[in-house]
Design a protein around this motif. Structure first.
Motif, short mmCIF file in Angstrom:
data_model
loop_
_atom_site.label_atom_id
_atom_site.label_comp_id
_atom_site.label_asym_id
_atom_site.label_seq_id
_atom_site.Cartn_x
_atom_site.Cartn_y
_atom_site.Cartn_z
N VAL A 1 81.46 5.69 7.42
CA VAL A 1 80.38 5.09 8.20
C VAL A 1 80.62 5.46 9.66
O VAL A 1 81.72 5.31 10.19
N LEU A 2 79.59 5.97 10.32
CA LEU A 2 79.64 6.37 11.72
C LEU A 2 78.70 5.48 12.52
O LEU A 2 77.65 5.09 12.02
N VAL A 3 79.06 5.20 13.75
CA VAL A 3 78.17 4.43 14.63
C VAL A 3 77.46 5.42 15.55
O VAL A 3 78.10 6.12 16.34
N GLU B 1 74.58 2.72 18.32
CA GLU B 1 74.82 1.34 17.92
C GLU B 1 74.28 1.01 16.53
O GLU B 1 74.11 -0.16 16.18
N ILE B 2 74.01 2.03 15.72
CA ILE B 2 73.54 1.82 14.34
C ILE B 2 74.57 2.43 13.41
O ILE B 2 74.95 3.60 13.55
N GLU B 3 75.03 1.64 12.42
CA GLU B 3 75.97 2.17 11.44
C GLU B 3 75.22 3.11 10.50
O GLU B 3 74.24 2.70 9.87
N SER B 4 75.67 4.35 10.43
CA SER B 4 75.01 5.38 9.62
C SER B 4 76.03 6.02 8.69
O SER B 4 77.23 5.96 8.93
N GLN B 5 75.54 6.66 7.66
CA GLN B 5 76.41 7.32 6.70
C GLN B 5 75.66 8.47 6.03
O GLN B 5 74.47 8.36 5.76
N SER C 1 70.89 4.92 7.38
CA SER C 1 71.57 3.69 7.78
C SER C 1 72.62 3.39 6.71
O SER C 1 72.40 3.67 5.52
N ALA C 2 73.74 2.84 7.10
CA ALA C 2 74.82 2.57 6.15
C ALA C 2 74.39 1.61 5.04
O ALA C 2 75.05 1.52 4.02
N THR C 3 73.27 0.92 5.20
CA THR C 3 72.78 0.03 4.15
C THR C 3 71.95 0.79 3.11
O THR C 3 71.54 0.21 2.11
#
Length: 56
Positions: free
Chosen positions: A36-38, A41-45, A16-18
């Protein structure tokens, strides 16, 4: 039983991007490796996790 050691020092990981925000809380060094990629519907990295020899 045979045990295999990979001796990895870094591991690219999709989180997750967090993830980098809580890295200090779990005592793992992380560095962003891309945007950051969606995904679903979840921001991921993708991050590079530093794996000190004592932990694995």
């Amino acid at each position: 039983m045979r045990t295999t050691t990979l001796w990895a020092t870094y591991c690219p990981t999709l989180l997750s991007a967090t993830g980098p925000r809580w890295a200090d809380r779990v005592d793992v060094e992380m560095k962003a490796m891309g945007p950051v990629l969606v995904i679903d519907e979840i921001e991921s990295q993708v991050v590079e996790m530093d794996l000190p020899g004592a932990r694995h």
